[in-house]
Design a protein around this motif. Structure first.
Motif, PDB file in Angstrom:
ATOM      1  N   SER A  90     -17.831  -7.109  -8.849  1.00  0.00           N
ATOM      2  CA  SER A  90     -17.210  -8.426  -8.747  1.00  0.00           C
ATOM      3  C   SER A  90     -16.227  -8.746  -9.874  1.00  0.00           C
ATOM      4  CB  SER A  90     -18.267  -9.524  -8.620  1.00  0.00           C
ATOM      5  OG  SER A  90     -19.114  -9.547  -9.746  1.00  0.00           O
ATOM      6  N   ASP A  91     -16.298  -8.048 -11.000  1.00  0.00           N
ATOM      7  CA  ASP A  91     -15.320  -8.263 -12.074  1.00  0.00           C
ATOM      8  C   ASP A  91     -14.078  -7.387 -11.919  1.00  0.00           C
ATOM      9  OD1 ASP A  91     -16.908 -10.164 -13.327  1.00  0.00           O
ATOM     10  OD2 ASP A  91     -17.866  -8.693 -14.644  1.00  0.00           O
ATOM     11  N   MET A  92     -14.098  -6.465 -10.987  1.00  0.00           N
ATOM     12  CA  MET A  92     -12.964  -5.557 -10.763  1.00  0.00           C
ATOM     13  C   MET A  92     -12.115  -6.118  -9.623  1.00  0.00           C
ATOM     14  SD  MET A  92     -14.866  -1.864 -11.196  1.00  0.00           S
ATOM     15  CE  MET A  92     -13.396  -0.974 -10.693  1.00  0.00           C
ATOM     16  N   ARG A  93     -11.084  -6.897  -9.980  1.00  0.00           N
ATOM     17  CA  ARG A  93     -10.347  -7.662  -8.977  1.00  0.00           C
ATOM     18  C   ARG A  93      -8.842  -7.434  -8.993  1.00  0.00           C
ATOM     19  NH1 ARG A  93     -14.147 -12.972  -9.068  1.00  0.00           N
ATOM     20  NH2 ARG A  93     -12.963 -13.624  -7.260  1.00  0.00           N
ATOM     21  N   ARG A  94      -8.391  -6.385  -9.634  1.00  0.00           N
ATOM     22  CA  ARG A  94      -6.946  -6.139  -9.722  1.00  0.00           C
ATOM     23  C   ARG A  94      -6.358  -5.851  -8.332  1.00  0.00           C
ATOM     24  NH1 ARG A  94      -6.986  -2.491 -13.396  1.00  0.00           N
ATOM     25  NH2 ARG A  94      -6.923  -0.700 -12.011  1.00  0.00           N
ATOM     26  N   ILE A  95      -5.181  -6.401  -8.114  1.00  0.00           N
ATOM     27  CA  ILE A  95      -4.450  -6.202  -6.864  1.00  0.00           C
ATOM     28  C   ILE A  95      -3.031  -5.803  -7.236  1.00  0.00           C
ATOM     29  CG2 ILE A  95      -3.586  -7.294  -4.756  1.00  0.00           C
ATOM     30  CD1 ILE A  95      -5.962  -9.296  -5.048  1.00  0.00           C
ATOM     31  N   GLU A  96      -2.589  -4.641  -6.754  1.00  0.00           N
ATOM     32  CA  GLU A  96      -1.239  -4.145  -7.021  1.00  0.00           C
ATOM     33  C   GLU A  96      -0.475  -4.067  -5.702  1.00  0.00           C
ATOM     34  OE1 GLU A  96      -1.645  -0.369  -8.989  1.00  0.00           O
ATOM     35  OE2 GLU A  96      -2.976  -1.215 -10.519  1.00  0.00           O
ATOM     36  N   VAL A  97       0.596  -4.813  -5.616  1.00  0.00           N
ATOM     37  CA  VAL A  97       1.408  -4.850  -4.398  1.00  0.00           C
ATOM     38  C   VAL A  97       2.665  -4.013  -4.601  1.00  0.00           C
ATOM     39  CG1 VAL A  97       2.649  -6.338  -2.776  1.00  0.00           C
ATOM     40  CG2 VAL A  97       0.563  -7.171  -3.883  1.00  0.00           C
ATOM     41  N   ASP A  98       2.933  -3.124  -3.664  1.00  0.00           N
ATOM     42  CA  ASP A  98       4.170  -2.336  -3.633  1.00  0.00           C
ATOM     43  C   ASP A  98       4.972  -2.862  -2.443  1.00  0.00           C
ATOM     44  OD1 ASP A  98       6.228  -0.526  -3.273  1.00  0.00           O
ATOM     45  OD2 ASP A  98       4.954   1.248  -3.533  1.00  0.00           O
ATOM     46  N   PRO A  99       5.822  -3.868  -2.695  1.00  0.00           N
ATOM     47  CA  PRO A  99       6.527  -4.494  -1.568  1.00  0.00           C
ATOM     48  C   PRO A  99       7.498  -3.551  -0.853  1.00  0.00           C
ATOM     49  CG  PRO A  99       7.300  -5.398  -3.660  1.00  0.00           C
ATOM     50  CD  PRO A  99       6.149  -4.484  -3.969  1.00  0.00           C
ATOM     51  N   VAL A 104      -0.729  -2.156  -0.511  1.00  0.00           N
ATOM     52  CA  VAL A 104      -1.460  -2.880  -1.543  1.00  0.00           C
ATOM     53  C   VAL A 104      -2.648  -2.038  -1.990  1.00  0.00           C
ATOM     54  CG1 VAL A 104      -2.664  -5.029  -2.115  1.00  0.00           C
ATOM     55  CG2 VAL A 104      -0.839  -5.053  -0.410  1.00  0.00           C
ATOM     56  N   LYS A 105      -2.849  -1.950  -3.277  1.00  0.00           N
ATOM     57  CA  LYS A 105      -4.019  -1.277  -3.845  1.00  0.00           C
ATOM     58  C   LYS A 105      -4.922  -2.381  -4.398  1.00  0.00           C
ATOM     59  CE  LYS A 105      -5.318   2.256  -7.171  1.00  0.00           C
ATOM     60  NZ  LYS A 105      -4.806   3.210  -8.205  1.00  0.00           N
ATOM     61  N   VAL A 106      -6.173  -2.373  -3.940  1.00  0.00           N
ATOM     62  CA  VAL A 106      -7.087  -3.468  -4.253  1.00  0.00           C
ATOM     63  C   VAL A 106      -8.380  -2.924  -4.849  1.00  0.00           C
ATOM     64  CG1 VAL A 106      -8.316  -5.450  -3.267  1.00  0.00           C
ATOM     65  CG2 VAL A 106      -6.150  -4.728  -2.276  1.00  0.00           C
ATOM     66  N   GLN A 107      -8.812  -3.492  -5.968  1.00  0.00           N
ATOM     67  CA  GLN A 107     -10.107  -3.109  -6.523  1.00  0.00           C
ATOM     68  C   GLN A 107     -11.219  -3.759  -5.695  1.00  0.00           C
ATOM     69  OE1 GLN A 107      -9.738  -4.068 -10.779  1.00  0.00           O
ATOM     70  NE2 GLN A 107      -9.913  -1.855 -11.126  1.00  0.00           N
ATOM     71  N   PRO A 108     -12.435  -3.203  -5.746  1.00  0.00           N
ATOM     72  CA  PRO A 108     -13.502  -3.614  -4.827  1.00  0.00           C
ATOM     73  C   PRO A 108     -14.078  -5.014  -5.019  1.00  0.00           C
ATOM     74  CG  PRO A 108     -14.298  -1.950  -6.359  1.00  0.00           C
ATOM     75  CD  PRO A 108     -12.828  -2.062  -6.565  1.00  0.00           C
ATOM     76  N   GLY A 109     -13.762  -5.702  -6.102  1.00  0.00           N
ATOM     77  CA  GLY A 109     -14.285  -7.057  -6.290  1.00  0.00           C
ATOM     78  C   GLY A 109     -13.327  -8.155  -5.868  1.00  0.00           C
ATOM     79  N   LEU A 111     -11.147 -10.842  -3.877  1.00  0.00           N
ATOM     80  CA  LEU A 111     -11.440 -11.744  -2.761  1.00  0.00           C
ATOM     81  C   LEU A 111     -10.216 -11.884  -1.862  1.00  0.00           C
ATOM     82  CD1 LEU A 111     -13.360 -14.539  -4.698  1.00  0.00           C
ATOM     83  CD2 LEU A 111     -14.273 -12.492  -3.571  1.00  0.00           C
ATOM     84  N   TRP A 112     -10.484 -12.252  -0.604  1.00  0.00           N
ATOM     85  CA  TRP A 112      -9.408 -12.331   0.374  1.00  0.00           C
ATOM     86  C   TRP A 112      -8.342 -13.345  -0.034  1.00  0.00           C
ATOM     87  CZ3 TRP A 112      -7.964  -8.783   3.333  1.00  0.00           C
ATOM     88  CH2 TRP A 112      -6.979  -9.026   4.288  1.00  0.00           C
ATOM     89  N   GLY A 113      -8.718 -14.459  -0.603  1.00  0.00           N
ATOM     90  CA  GLY A 113      -7.736 -15.451  -1.052  1.00  0.00           C
ATOM     91  C   GLY A 113      -6.825 -14.902  -2.135  1.00  0.00           C
ATOM     92  N   GLU A 114      -7.378 -14.082  -3.033  1.00  0.00           N
ATOM     93  CA  GLU A 114      -6.583 -13.445  -4.077  1.00  0.00           C
ATOM     94  C   GLU A 114      -5.603 -12.445  -3.467  1.00  0.00           C
ATOM     95  OE1 GLU A 114     -10.153 -13.681  -7.409  1.00  0.00           O
ATOM     96  OE2 GLU A 114      -9.901 -11.856  -6.205  1.00  0.00           O
ATOM     97  N   PHE A 115      -6.089 -11.704  -2.476  1.00  0.00           N
ATOM     98  CA  PHE A 115      -5.242 -10.747  -1.754  1.00  0.00           C
ATOM     99  C   PHE A 115      -4.084 -11.477  -1.076  1.00  0.00           C
ATOM    100  CE2 PHE A 115      -4.001  -8.583   2.113  1.00  0.00           C
ATOM    101  CZ  PHE A 115      -3.859  -7.261   1.720  1.00  0.00           C
ATOM    102  N   ASP A 116      -4.406 -12.554  -0.380  1.00  0.00           N
ATOM    103  CA  ASP A 116      -3.370 -13.337   0.301  1.00  0.00           C
ATOM    104  C   ASP A 116      -2.317 -13.829  -0.681  1.00  0.00           C
ATOM    105  OD1 ASP A 116      -4.130 -13.133   2.953  1.00  0.00           O
ATOM    106  OD2 ASP A 116      -5.246 -15.022   2.966  1.00  0.00           O
ATOM    107  N   ALA A 117      -2.745 -14.377  -1.803  1.00  0.00           N
ATOM    108  CA  ALA A 117      -1.796 -14.900  -2.789  1.00  0.00           C
ATOM    109  C   ALA A 117      -0.896 -13.790  -3.332  1.00  0.00           C
ATOM    110  CB  ALA A 117      -2.552 -15.578  -3.927  1.00  0.00           C
TER     111      ALA A 117
END
Length: 145
Positions: A90-99, A104-109, A111-117
């Protein structure tokens, strides 16, 4: 049940290890589904993939059940186990977007709202979950069921 809590098997763990006698234990074992009340022997809050490997090796060596917690929404309760080791991402929440590649590369913690943003900042969207507090990992694998 054999559980070596301070053995060399966990010496290289960089995150936080939470045990039943820790003041943070009850909060750390809560899921969105409040009907789930399981008591793991250890909650291993990972900082990276290496921590996950250390926690898993420890559980296997001790012969303990393992549960994996991503975002913690978890309706089914499979993110917790009684008497085992919870590998908590749950502390691993990094999201890297390659537009440019629309990936998108997403860590396992995360949340969907963070992904959307993160994706919407680049004019991208993914047609999936509707609850912003749902973990991306759990949603991706069928909601934890």
């Amino acid at each position: 049940m054999l559980l070596v809590m301070n053995g060399s098997g966990l010496a290289s763990f960089k995150g936080t290890l939470i045990r039943p006698d820790d003041p943070a234990y009850d909060e750390a074992r809560q899921l969105w589904n409040g009907a789930i009340d399981r008591r793991p022997a250890l909650i291993a809050c990972c900082t990276d993939e290496g921590d996950a490997a250390v926690a898993l090796a420890h559980a296997l060596e001790a012969g303990l059940p393992v549960a994996v917690r991503g975002g913690g929404h978890n309706v089914s309760g499979s993110a917790l186990c009684d008497g085992g080791v919870v590998i908590d991402f749950s502390d691993m929440r990094r999201i890297e977007v390659d537009p440019a590649r629309r990936r998108v590369k997403v860590q396992p913690g995360a949340l969907w709202g963070e992904f959307d943003a993160a994706t919407q900042a680049h004019g991208l969207a993914a047609p999936a979950g509707v609850v912003s507090r749902t973990g991306v990992a759990g949603l991706t694998v069928g909601g934890g069921f």
